[in-house]
Design an enzyme around this catalytic site. Structure first.
Site, PDB file in Angstrom:
ATOM      1  N   ASP A  36       0.820  -1.222   0.000  1.00  0.00           N
ATOM      2  CA  ASP A  36       0.000   0.000   0.000  1.00  0.00           C
ATOM      3  C   ASP A  36       0.853   1.271   0.000  1.00  0.00           C
ATOM      4  O   ASP A  36       0.390   2.344   0.347  1.00  0.00           O
ATOM      5  CB  ASP A  36      -0.970  -0.002   1.193  1.00  0.00           C
ATOM      6  CG  ASP A  36      -0.244  -0.141   2.517  1.00  0.00           C
ATOM      7  OD1 ASP A  36       0.964  -0.489   2.505  1.00  0.00           O
ATOM      8  OD2 ASP A  36      -0.865   0.104   3.563  1.00  0.00           O
ATOM      9  N   ASP A 260      25.548  12.418 -14.180  1.00  0.00           N
ATOM     10  CA  ASP A 260      24.441  12.918 -15.011  1.00  0.00           C
ATOM     11  C   ASP A 260      23.285  13.153 -14.053  1.00  0.00           C
ATOM     12  O   ASP A 260      22.675  12.203 -13.561  1.00  0.00           O
ATOM     13  CB  ASP A 260      24.100  11.864 -16.074  1.00  0.00           C
ATOM     14  CG  ASP A 260      23.007  12.315 -17.035  1.00  0.00           C
ATOM     15  OD1 ASP A 260      22.302  13.305 -16.746  1.00  0.00           O
ATOM     16  OD2 ASP A 260      22.846  11.655 -18.089  1.00  0.00           O
ATOM     17  N   ASP A 271      18.957  18.867 -17.055  1.00  0.00           N
ATOM     18  CA  ASP A 271      19.576  17.580 -17.395  1.00  0.00           C
ATOM     19  C   ASP A 271      21.021  17.855 -17.802  1.00  0.00           C
ATOM     20  O   ASP A 271      21.280  18.292 -18.922  1.00  0.00           O
ATOM     21  CB  ASP A 271      18.777  16.954 -18.549  1.00  0.00           C
ATOM     22  CG  ASP A 271      19.311  15.587 -18.957  1.00  0.00           C
ATOM     23  OD1 ASP A 271      20.238  15.091 -18.307  1.00  0.00           O
ATOM     24  OD2 ASP A 271      18.785  15.022 -19.938  1.00  0.00           O
ATOM     25  N   HIS A 350      24.342   6.517 -28.676  1.00  0.00           N
ATOM     26  CA  HIS A 350      23.075   7.247 -28.444  1.00  0.00           C
ATOM     27  C   HIS A 350      22.979   8.509 -29.292  1.00  0.00           C
ATOM     28  O   HIS A 350      23.905   8.880 -30.006  1.00  0.00           O
ATOM     29  CB  HIS A 350      22.886   7.557 -26.944  1.00  0.00           C
ATOM     30  CG  HIS A 350      23.958   8.390 -26.315  1.00  0.00           C
ATOM     31  ND1 HIS A 350      24.021   9.753 -26.472  1.00  0.00           N
ATOM     32  CD2 HIS A 350      25.006   8.052 -25.502  1.00  0.00           C
ATOM     33  CE1 HIS A 350      25.051  10.216 -25.770  1.00  0.00           C
ATOM     34  NE2 HIS A 350      25.675   9.212 -25.184  1.00  0.00           N
ATOM     35  N   HIS A 354      17.828  15.726 -26.821  1.00  0.00           N
ATOM     36  CA  HIS A 354      16.370  15.565 -26.798  1.00  0.00           C
ATOM     37  C   HIS A 354      15.765  16.896 -26.367  1.00  0.00           C
ATOM     38  O   HIS A 354      16.454  17.731 -25.775  1.00  0.00           O
ATOM     39  CB  HIS A 354      15.969  14.448 -25.814  1.00  0.00           C
ATOM     40  CG  HIS A 354      16.645  14.529 -24.474  1.00  0.00           C
ATOM     41  ND1 HIS A 354      16.193  15.365 -23.466  1.00  0.00           N
ATOM     42  CD2 HIS A 354      17.751  13.928 -23.976  1.00  0.00           C
ATOM     43  CE1 HIS A 354      16.993  15.248 -22.416  1.00  0.00           C
ATOM     44  NE2 HIS A 354      17.966  14.397 -22.697  1.00  0.00           N
ATOM     45  N   GLU A 384      24.474  16.469 -25.879  1.00  0.00           N
ATOM     46  CA  GLU A 384      25.163  15.554 -24.965  1.00  0.00           C
ATOM     47  C   GLU A 384      25.920  14.424 -25.655  1.00  0.00           C
ATOM     48  O   GLU A 384      25.593  13.259 -25.489  1.00  0.00           O
ATOM     49  CB  GLU A 384      24.149  14.961 -23.976  1.00  0.00           C
ATOM     50  CG  GLU A 384      22.879  14.396 -24.608  1.00  0.00           C
ATOM     51  CD  GLU A 384      21.978  13.716 -23.587  1.00  0.00           C
ATOM     52  OE1 GLU A 384      22.482  12.901 -22.801  1.00  0.00           O
ATOM     53  OE2 GLU A 384      20.776  14.011 -23.563  1.00  0.00           O
ATOM     54  N   GLU A 407      27.133  17.144 -21.152  1.00  0.00           N
ATOM     55  CA  GLU A 407      25.746  17.501 -21.501  1.00  0.00           C
ATOM     56  C   GLU A 407      25.383  18.863 -20.939  1.00  0.00           C
ATOM     57  O   GLU A 407      25.542  19.107 -19.737  1.00  0.00           O
ATOM     58  CB  GLU A 407      24.784  16.448 -20.933  1.00  0.00           C
ATOM     59  CG  GLU A 407      23.316  16.789 -21.124  1.00  0.00           C
ATOM     60  CD  GLU A 407      22.392  15.672 -20.665  1.00  0.00           C
ATOM     61  OE1 GLU A 407      22.736  14.971 -19.696  1.00  0.00           O
ATOM     62  OE2 GLU A 407      21.323  15.520 -21.275  1.00  0.00           O
TER      63      GLU A 407
HETATM   64 MN   LIG Z   1      19.853  14.046 -21.393  1.00  0.00          MN
END
Ligand SMILES: [Mn+2]
Length: 437
Positions: A36, A260, A271, A350, A354, A384, A407
């Site tokens: 819960d 990060d 970020d 990567h 974004h 980044e 980044e």
């Molecule tokens: Mn990022």
């Protein structure tokens, strides 16, 4: 954020809605963690963007009539006041304050949604909602439409057109207004302070979680209650795991530490990533790879400007990284061929960034009509690049277990780009002198 910001957004949103339409946006729901016990509640960002309303178990409905000068109405379904429950879980807002403070034109108890929504839908032609995002919500919408369809013989008609909410809302969210940018800059500023603290303590710390603790301490002390995502504190070979969040490994002198981490302010994310040596001094190999990533990042940021498209920073980054890997003899061959064959992917798997906003990976399409989105002032994103060299037999051992990412958070301006996280050291000399000081 001022409540007027939300009402201005609602007006703009409803201006874009077609005549004779309804938009439905559910609030976030509490998620069970164990038995819960719930995870910390996070409001649905679309719902938050238009309402500023903080509670779960709510639904926002926007109604636009047929008339030419229709401005539309906001109807909220939310939790009822309940003295007994409020004693356990805190004050609820209730229907009255939803109107007086949050600016709803009407508020109903959430229990009444199944009775009220079909009535509001009857005769309405177009329905906006997050189609296909949540199966339970899709089913609820279908249920309400079905209730209206069962009554067609009485002369009622059900909505015949469904449009993804994102077609209006996510286009709006992609361009940040001044109050939004102020929140983002605040989040970025606090995250920079936390990164600086991590850089300072890492020479005396012995484990990743001590660094994690320092980050959280700065976030909380600065009045930011929520992280934008779980921090990544990765030393040595752990830095080659892209989403490493265990943060329990030892810090060894002479290794690199990749951090990060970003905090949230009024829902807006930051970020940021920095990578630096735990002993404050880059080894020749660490420095050589680091300079390649830094050059790629600076070239990537330079490619962020109005008129350029989304993928240009990534294309520039790939080229600089590949050239660097060839210079260091980690890759062999012609740069063009290596790029064509995507040989860099082994070390850089990567994307270069974004969108950033209320979500750390923010909403907004990256392509429009199959072509990459063109940058416009007010868009915010991360840049980044990284390089991650694991124990690869075809790479000399001196490069092994070096993982680097740099980044920053970037705002597209009328003439170019503004690096919101500029204040945080990232040049080799700056990092080394900061860590000495
Ligand atoms: Mn990022």
């Amino acid at each position: 954020m001022n409540m007027r910001c939300f009402s201005e957004r609602r007006s703009r949103f409803m201006e874009e809605m077609k005549p004779n339409s309804l938009a439905l946006i559910p609030a976030g729901s509490e998620q069970l963690r164990d038995r819960d016990i719930h995870y910390v509640f996070h409001q649905n960002s679309d719902f938050h963007y238009l309402t500023g309303y903080p509670e779960p178990q709510a639904l926002a409905l926007f109604q636009k009539g047929k008339g030419k000068n229709e401005t539309g109405r906001w109807i909220l379904f939310n939790l009822k006041k309940d003295e007994v429950i409020e004693r356990w879980t805190g004050t609820r807002i209730g229907q009255e304050k939803a109107c007086s403070f949050y600016g709803a034109d009407e508020a109903h108890a959430i229990e009444d949604q199944d009775e009220e929504i079909p009535k509001l839908m009857a005769g309405c032609q177009t329905l906006y909602y997050p189609i296909g995002v949540s199966e339970p919500f899709d089913r609820r919408v279908n249920g309400w439409v079905h209730t209206v369809e069962k009554q067609v013989r009485t002369g009622l008609s059900a909505p015949s057109v469904r449009i993804a909410l994102s077609s209006i809302l996510h286009e709006m969210r992609l361009i940040k207004t001044a109050p939004e940018l102020a929140c983002m800059q605040k989040a970025v500023g606090v995250s920079c302070l936390a990164h600086e603290r991590a850089m300072r303590v890492c020479q005396s710390a012995t484990s990743e979680f001590q660094i994690h603790a320092e980050l959280m301490r700065v976030f909380m002390e600065s009045g930011c209650r929520h992280v934008a995502y779980e921090p990544i504190v990765a030393s040595g070979e752990n830095a080659c795991i892209l989403h490493y969040t265990e943060n329990t490994g030892p810090l060894k002198s002479g290794e690199l530490l990749l951090v990060d981490a970003g905090v949230e302010f009024e829902g807006y994310a930051s970020d940021i990533t920095r990578t630096y040596p735990t002993n404050g001094k880059f080894s020749p190999e660490q420095k050589a790879l680091y300079e390649v990533v830094l050059e790629a990042q600076q070239a990537g940021i330079a490619a962020v400007k109005p008129g350029n498209h989304w993928n240009q920073p990534h294309e520039v980054v790939i080229r600089v990284l590949t050239e660097g890997l060839v210079d260091l003899k980690i890759l062999q061959g012609s740069v063009d061929t290596l790029i064509e064959q995507k040989s860099y992917e082994k070390f850089y798997p990567h994307q270069t960034g974004h969108w950033l906003g209320l979500n750390v990976h923010d909403v907004g399409a990256y392509k429009v009509d199959e072509a990459w989105r063109i940058f416009k002032a007010g868009m915010t994103l991360t840049v980044e690049p990284g390089l991650y060299v694991k124990c690869e037999p075809e790479v000399l051992p001196k490069w092994w277990n070096i993982g680097i990412r740099i980044e920053d958070d970037v705002l597209v301006t009328e003439t170019g780009a503004l690096v919101m996280s500029e204040a945080l050291p990232k040049k080799v000399a700056d990092i080394e002198s900061f860590m000495r000081g």
